[in-house]
Structures are given as C-alpha cells and as structure tokens.
Scaffold this motif. Structure first.
Motif, PDB file in Angstrom:
ATOM      1  N   ARG A  28     -41.112  69.240  29.833  1.00  0.00           N
ATOM      2  CA  ARG A  28     -41.689  70.583  29.775  1.00  0.00           C
ATOM      3  C   ARG A  28     -42.254  71.006  31.133  1.00  0.00           C
ATOM      4  O   ARG A  28     -42.075  72.139  31.567  1.00  0.00           O
ATOM      5  CB  ARG A  28     -42.761  70.675  28.701  1.00  0.00           C
ATOM      6  CG  ARG A  28     -43.350  72.080  28.580  1.00  0.00           C
ATOM      7  CD  ARG A  28     -43.922  72.334  27.209  1.00  0.00           C
ATOM      8  NE  ARG A  28     -44.856  71.293  26.821  1.00  0.00           N
ATOM      9  CZ  ARG A  28     -46.133  71.274  27.190  1.00  0.00           C
ATOM     10  NH1 ARG A  28     -46.615  72.223  27.958  1.00  0.00           N
ATOM     11  NH2 ARG A  28     -46.932  70.304  26.774  1.00  0.00           N
ATOM     12  N   TYR A  29     -42.909  70.089  31.807  1.00  0.00           N
ATOM     13  CA  TYR A  29     -43.451  70.441  33.126  1.00  0.00           C
ATOM     14  C   TYR A  29     -42.327  70.681  34.124  1.00  0.00           C
ATOM     15  O   TYR A  29     -42.403  71.578  34.964  1.00  0.00           O
ATOM     16  CB  TYR A  29     -44.406  69.356  33.617  1.00  0.00           C
ATOM     17  CG  TYR A  29     -45.645  69.248  32.767  1.00  0.00           C
ATOM     18  CD1 TYR A  29     -46.679  70.165  32.899  1.00  0.00           C
ATOM     19  CD2 TYR A  29     -45.760  68.258  31.803  1.00  0.00           C
ATOM     20  CE1 TYR A  29     -47.804  70.088  32.095  1.00  0.00           C
ATOM     21  CE2 TYR A  29     -46.874  68.167  30.992  1.00  0.00           C
ATOM     22  CZ  TYR A  29     -47.893  69.085  31.148  1.00  0.00           C
ATOM     23  OH  TYR A  29     -49.000  69.013  30.341  1.00  0.00           O
ATOM     24  N   LEU A  88     -31.644  71.802  21.030  1.00  0.00           N
ATOM     25  CA  LEU A  88     -32.312  70.667  21.660  1.00  0.00           C
ATOM     26  C   LEU A  88     -31.629  70.191  22.931  1.00  0.00           C
ATOM     27  O   LEU A  88     -32.251  69.558  23.774  1.00  0.00           O
ATOM     28  CB  LEU A  88     -32.429  69.513  20.665  1.00  0.00           C
ATOM     29  CG  LEU A  88     -33.471  69.747  19.557  1.00  0.00           C
ATOM     30  CD1 LEU A  88     -33.341  68.708  18.466  1.00  0.00           C
ATOM     31  CD2 LEU A  88     -34.874  69.716  20.156  1.00  0.00           C
ATOM     32  N   LEU A  89     -30.361  70.478  23.069  1.00  0.00           N
ATOM     33  CA  LEU A  89     -29.657  69.937  24.235  1.00  0.00           C
ATOM     34  C   LEU A  89     -29.502  70.933  25.378  1.00  0.00           C
ATOM     35  O   LEU A  89     -29.220  70.544  26.498  1.00  0.00           O
ATOM     36  CB  LEU A  89     -28.286  69.405  23.825  1.00  0.00           C
ATOM     37  CG  LEU A  89     -28.314  68.208  22.889  1.00  0.00           C
ATOM     38  CD1 LEU A  89     -26.900  67.708  22.643  1.00  0.00           C
ATOM     39  CD2 LEU A  89     -29.165  67.080  23.473  1.00  0.00           C
ATOM     40  N   TYR A  90     -29.683  72.222  25.096  1.00  0.00           N
ATOM     41  CA  TYR A  90     -29.491  73.192  26.172  1.00  0.00           C
ATOM     42  C   TYR A  90     -30.706  74.083  26.347  1.00  0.00           C
ATOM     43  O   TYR A  90     -31.346  74.469  25.384  1.00  0.00           O
ATOM     44  CB  TYR A  90     -28.248  74.040  25.889  1.00  0.00           C
ATOM     45  CG  TYR A  90     -27.010  73.201  25.786  1.00  0.00           C
ATOM     46  CD1 TYR A  90     -26.363  72.764  26.923  1.00  0.00           C
ATOM     47  CD2 TYR A  90     -26.523  72.805  24.544  1.00  0.00           C
ATOM     48  CE1 TYR A  90     -25.242  71.959  26.838  1.00  0.00           C
ATOM     49  CE2 TYR A  90     -25.404  72.001  24.444  1.00  0.00           C
ATOM     50  CZ  TYR A  90     -24.774  71.581  25.591  1.00  0.00           C
ATOM     51  OH  TYR A  90     -23.673  70.777  25.505  1.00  0.00           O
ATOM     52  N   ARG A  91     -30.983  74.363  27.595  1.00  0.00           N
ATOM     53  CA  ARG A  91     -32.026  75.332  27.871  1.00  0.00           C
ATOM     54  C   ARG A  91     -31.337  76.647  28.193  1.00  0.00           C
ATOM     55  O   ARG A  91     -30.251  76.672  28.773  1.00  0.00           O
ATOM     56  CB  ARG A  91     -32.889  74.866  29.029  1.00  0.00           C
ATOM     57  CG  ARG A  91     -33.734  73.653  28.643  1.00  0.00           C
ATOM     58  CD  ARG A  91     -34.273  72.930  29.847  1.00  0.00           C
ATOM     59  NE  ARG A  91     -33.250  72.826  30.858  1.00  0.00           N
ATOM     60  CZ  ARG A  91     -33.258  73.490  31.996  1.00  0.00           C
ATOM     61  NH1 ARG A  91     -34.274  74.273  32.282  1.00  0.00           N
ATOM     62  NH2 ARG A  91     -32.285  73.346  32.851  1.00  0.00           N
ATOM     63  N   ILE A  92     -31.963  77.707  27.801  1.00  0.00           N
ATOM     64  CA  ILE A  92     -31.317  79.007  27.910  1.00  0.00           C
ATOM     65  C   ILE A  92     -30.917  79.310  29.354  1.00  0.00           C
ATOM     66  O   ILE A  92     -29.881  79.924  29.609  1.00  0.00           O
ATOM     67  CB  ILE A  92     -32.233  80.120  27.351  1.00  0.00           C
ATOM     68  CG1 ILE A  92     -31.499  81.447  27.345  1.00  0.00           C
ATOM     69  CG2 ILE A  92     -33.529  80.204  28.105  1.00  0.00           C
ATOM     70  CD1 ILE A  92     -30.250  81.448  26.473  1.00  0.00           C
ATOM     71  N   TYR A 103     -31.119  67.772  32.938  1.00  0.00           N
ATOM     72  CA  TYR A 103     -29.678  67.801  32.725  1.00  0.00           C
ATOM     73  C   TYR A 103     -29.181  66.481  32.171  1.00  0.00           C
ATOM     74  O   TYR A 103     -29.660  65.418  32.551  1.00  0.00           O
ATOM     75  CB  TYR A 103     -28.968  68.123  34.032  1.00  0.00           C
ATOM     76  CG  TYR A 103     -29.381  69.457  34.587  1.00  0.00           C
ATOM     77  CD1 TYR A 103     -28.837  70.621  34.074  1.00  0.00           C
ATOM     78  CD2 TYR A 103     -30.360  69.548  35.576  1.00  0.00           C
ATOM     79  CE1 TYR A 103     -29.230  71.852  34.553  1.00  0.00           C
ATOM     80  CE2 TYR A 103     -30.769  70.775  36.054  1.00  0.00           C
ATOM     81  CZ  TYR A 103     -30.201  71.922  35.538  1.00  0.00           C
ATOM     82  OH  TYR A 103     -30.611  73.141  36.005  1.00  0.00           O
ATOM     83  N   ARG A 104     -28.232  66.582  31.268  1.00  0.00           N
ATOM     84  CA  ARG A 104     -27.562  65.393  30.795  1.00  0.00           C
ATOM     85  C   ARG A 104     -26.242  65.303  31.536  1.00  0.00           C
ATOM     86  O   ARG A 104     -25.630  66.316  31.860  1.00  0.00           O
ATOM     87  CB  ARG A 104     -27.351  65.481  29.295  1.00  0.00           C
ATOM     88  CG  ARG A 104     -28.677  65.356  28.536  1.00  0.00           C
ATOM     89  CD  ARG A 104     -28.553  65.827  27.119  1.00  0.00           C
ATOM     90  NE  ARG A 104     -27.763  67.050  27.066  1.00  0.00           N
ATOM     91  CZ  ARG A 104     -26.548  67.123  26.548  1.00  0.00           C
ATOM     92  NH1 ARG A 104     -25.987  66.059  26.026  1.00  0.00           N
ATOM     93  NH2 ARG A 104     -25.903  68.266  26.541  1.00  0.00           N
ATOM     94  N   ILE A 105     -25.833  64.097  31.780  1.00  0.00           N
ATOM     95  CA  ILE A 105     -24.666  63.902  32.626  1.00  0.00           C
ATOM     96  C   ILE A 105     -23.431  64.585  32.040  1.00  0.00           C
ATOM     97  O   ILE A 105     -22.577  65.098  32.768  1.00  0.00           O
ATOM     98  CB  ILE A 105     -24.401  62.395  32.848  1.00  0.00           C
ATOM     99  CG1 ILE A 105     -23.276  62.210  33.844  1.00  0.00           C
ATOM    100  CG2 ILE A 105     -24.114  61.691  31.554  1.00  0.00           C
ATOM    101  CD1 ILE A 105     -23.543  62.784  35.196  1.00  0.00           C
ATOM    102  N   VAL A 137     -23.808  84.516  24.320  1.00  0.00           N
ATOM    103  CA  VAL A 137     -24.551  83.262  24.331  1.00  0.00           C
ATOM    104  C   VAL A 137     -26.047  83.506  24.139  1.00  0.00           C
ATOM    105  O   VAL A 137     -26.715  82.779  23.409  1.00  0.00           O
ATOM    106  CB  VAL A 137     -24.297  82.492  25.637  1.00  0.00           C
ATOM    107  CG1 VAL A 137     -25.136  81.241  25.683  1.00  0.00           C
ATOM    108  CG2 VAL A 137     -22.824  82.125  25.755  1.00  0.00           C
ATOM    109  N   ALA A 138     -26.545  84.540  24.755  1.00  0.00           N
ATOM    110  CA  ALA A 138     -27.964  84.860  24.589  1.00  0.00           C
ATOM    111  C   ALA A 138     -28.254  85.185  23.124  1.00  0.00           C
ATOM    112  O   ALA A 138     -29.238  84.707  22.548  1.00  0.00           O
ATOM    113  CB  ALA A 138     -28.350  86.040  25.474  1.00  0.00           C
ATOM    114  N   GLU A 139     -27.403  85.956  22.533  1.00  0.00           N
ATOM    115  CA  GLU A 139     -27.550  86.319  21.121  1.00  0.00           C
ATOM    116  C   GLU A 139     -27.581  85.066  20.252  1.00  0.00           C
ATOM    117  O   GLU A 139     -28.458  84.900  19.399  1.00  0.00           O
ATOM    118  CB  GLU A 139     -26.362  87.203  20.724  1.00  0.00           C
ATOM    119  CG  GLU A 139     -26.386  87.697  19.299  1.00  0.00           C
ATOM    120  CD  GLU A 139     -27.403  88.798  19.094  1.00  0.00           C
ATOM    121  OE1 GLU A 139     -27.483  89.690  19.966  1.00  0.00           O
ATOM    122  OE2 GLU A 139     -28.132  88.763  18.078  1.00  0.00           O
TER     123      GLU A 139
END
Lengths: 192, 192
Positions: B164-165, A100-104, B102-104, A55-57
């Motif tokens: 972002r914050y 855009l939808l997930y943060r690492i 988070y999105r639901i 996933v990181a890759e």
DNA sequence: AGAATATTGGAATAGAAATTCTATTATGTC
DNA sequence: GACATAATAGAATTTCTATTCCAATATTCT
C-alpha cells in the motif's frame, strides 16, 4: 427504434473479466474480446469509446460491487466484514482475480472519460471515510497510525493473503479466515 | 580487444527499474530507456536479446537480492526476518516498488531465455523450502495449513501492507513493524 | 411501404514500440 | 600500420493492436 442488438455492454465486460482472469491483462485485446463473444470489433466500439473506457468500466464495476457491500457491513461489524471479504473472493473468483492482481493504474493508460474518473474518486473517498469511521469507533482517537493500523487489519493483511491464492489460481481455503481473525484481534484490540 | 564500452548492462537495468518505479511499467520502452541513458537503442540490444529478457533480468536481480538475504535470516530468526523486510523496503524504494507492485507474469510476455527460467524456478523453490523449513521448526508438523499460516505471517501480511505504501509512493513508517510483529506473535504462537 | 436509425460486419488505417540491419568508430593485437 | 572485433549509431522495418470508417441489415415508427 433501429436494429435489435445482438451484443450488450455487460456481455463484453463479463468476457473481458474472464479473459483477464484466465490469461492475464496482456491477453485482453479488442479483437480477441470480439472473437470470444463472436461479435465484430465494430460492436465493441459501438458500446465503448475506447479500450481504456472498457477496462475502467470493468474495474469500477468490480470495485463498486465489492466495496459497496463490504463498507456497509464494516459500519456495523468489523469481524463480519472480514468474513464477507473471504466469502466474496470465494464466490467471485474471476472478479477477485482482477481486483486483487491488478491495480487500475496498470490496467489502463489513464485516458479515461470524465464520468469514470468521478466514479473512481468517489470509490476512493468512500474507502478512506469508511476506514476512518471504523477507526474512530474502535480507537476513539483518529491518528495517522490508528488509521494505518485499521487499514492493515481490515484490508491489507486479508488482501495480502488472498492475493497469493489468486495468483496461484486457487480458491482460498476457509481456514484463511482464522488467520485474518487472529490478526484482527491482535492488532485492533489495544488502542494507542 | 574491440571498442571500449560506454554503456553496460547494469546501467540499463538500473535505469529501467527507475522508470518502472517512477512512471509505471507502461512507461518502459526500449527507446525511452535508451534516451534516459543517452545511449542508442542498438546498444540496448547489444546487451539484451529482447525487452522480455531485460525485464526478466531486472526482476530476477531484485528478487535474488531481497530473497537471498531474507531467507538466510529466516533460518535463524523469524522476527529478525520481518524487521529486515521492513528495512529493505525503506532502503530500496525503487526496487521495492517494482517487487511489490508487479508480478513477473505481467511484466513480460513470458518468452524468456532458458537460463532466466531456471533462475526463476530456483528462486521459487528456495522460497517454498525456506518457508517449509521455518514451519517445521515452529510447528513441528508441516501441514498445508501450517505452511499457509507461516506464509501469511511472514510474507503475505507484511507484503500486503508494504504494498500500500509503495502504491502511494511513500516510505512505510517504522510503526508498521509493530503491526507485523503483533500479527506474527498472534498467528505463529499456537501450533495446530 | 418507406423513412429513420441503431446495430452489425469487417476491411482499411494509424500509431506506437520492438526489433533488425548496416554503417561507422574505437581499441587492442601482431 | 593493418587487422580483428567489440561497441556505438540510428535509420529502416516489422509487428501488433487500437481505432476508424463505411457499407449492409434489421427493426420500429408513421
């Protein structure tokens, strides 16, 4: 030497991106991924030491590909950078969705191999630098507020609206570029 | 009749919000939650039928509390609605983190009780309506593009920068309100 | 051909977390 | 005080996946 490979890393990564984009992060299981590629799970683990590494890759590939080009354009022209951003999302719907939808932080449990961590740090550093450089060019003085201002106009606002379309599984209409541009002009014109 | 309760739903919800805000979604386990409240896991399940139900409840509580007030203000004044947004995030850092990061869809596996689904639909409907009404007031004609424009100025751009914050676990500085306002003025002034 | 080895195949294992289940314990009611 | 019941307790179970492991198979090299 050795046996000919039926499956390669790229194939796994691509399918993983599609799975996340289409069915969400929770749907990405190693067994499911293997099935989708018609590979045995062993072959996945032959290519990646762990799910986190995969996933990181995947994540780093996407960000490197987007951010690299974007920052290059930003060096020469802020407005062009924003159009690029729009077009990239339109042209890479799956990658854009993941980006855009997930943060690492939420993609992985955080147990990455060392080299991947390095790549992530590099990316983060380049982003900061790129924004700082652009701020300097635009406003002269690089203050915290000016950096935040630039970040907002160039990154947060565009990504904010694009995220909504990603969420609805839609391709953003071209007129979104107008909104972004109007913001840029309004927010970036006056120095503080 | 029956034994006096040591723990109530609210307590579990509040602690769950804190866990997610502080350590991320992955850190929210029923056992961990119980430990944090010094309750047995049985007591969690006495209040909530499942983890999904707990998380859905938590999410709905947050959105209902934010969106309810926000939409009410939006009916009378777009600019005030934006200030409210800023202040709410500053005043509810934990809730804001959960709401903005988070999105639901990713919080739960989607197996919700029927009544929670209803509440979610209601919220979504109210948001659409609120934005549409404001668009009408502002532009007269309610086209897809005008709605998107309003949505962007009022919601996507502000949420974009606030996110972002939240990500950096920081409280957004007050000057962020300027950026948002400048965007609003630039994007919302001209009808299309 | 035979050796070496990269890769496939997939069944078995391990581990973490949700959920269940059966006491046990208070508390109000008759 | 006995009864009904709401809640606590927390051990046992189930479930879901990642991960391991080892046998089988091609492929190249000598």
């Amino acid at each position: 030497m050795g046996r000919k490979a039926y499956f390669n890393s790229e194939e796994f990564i691509d399918s993983a991106i599609k799975i996340i984009a289409e069915e969400g992060l929770g749907a990405l299981t190693i067994a499911g991924l293997a099935t989708r590629v018609t590979a045995p799970v062993g072959s996945v683990y032959h290519r990646f030491p762990s799910r986190d590494a995969l996933v990181a890759e995947l994540w780093l590939n996407i960000i490197e590909s987007f951010q690299g080009e974007w920052l290059k354009i930003l060096q020469t022209d802020g407005i062009k950078a924003m159009s690029f951003c729009m077009e990239w999302v339109r042209n890479h719907p799956n990658e854009a969705r993941v980006m855009l939808l997930y943060r690492i932080d939420d993609l992985t449990s955080g147990e990455w191999p060392e080299d991947l961590k390095k790549r992530a740090q590099k990316l983060s550093g380049e982003l900061q630098e790129g924004i700082a450089a652009f701020t300097k060019k635009q406003f002269g003085r690089v203050t915290k507020e000016n950096i935040d201002r630039t970040f907002y106009a160039i990154h947060d606002a565009p990504m904010g609206i694009l995220r909504r379309y990603m969420q609805d599984k839609q391709i953003p209409p071209r007129y979104v570029a107008d909104f972004i541009l109007e913001t840029y002009n309004a927010v970036m014109k006056k120095a503080k």
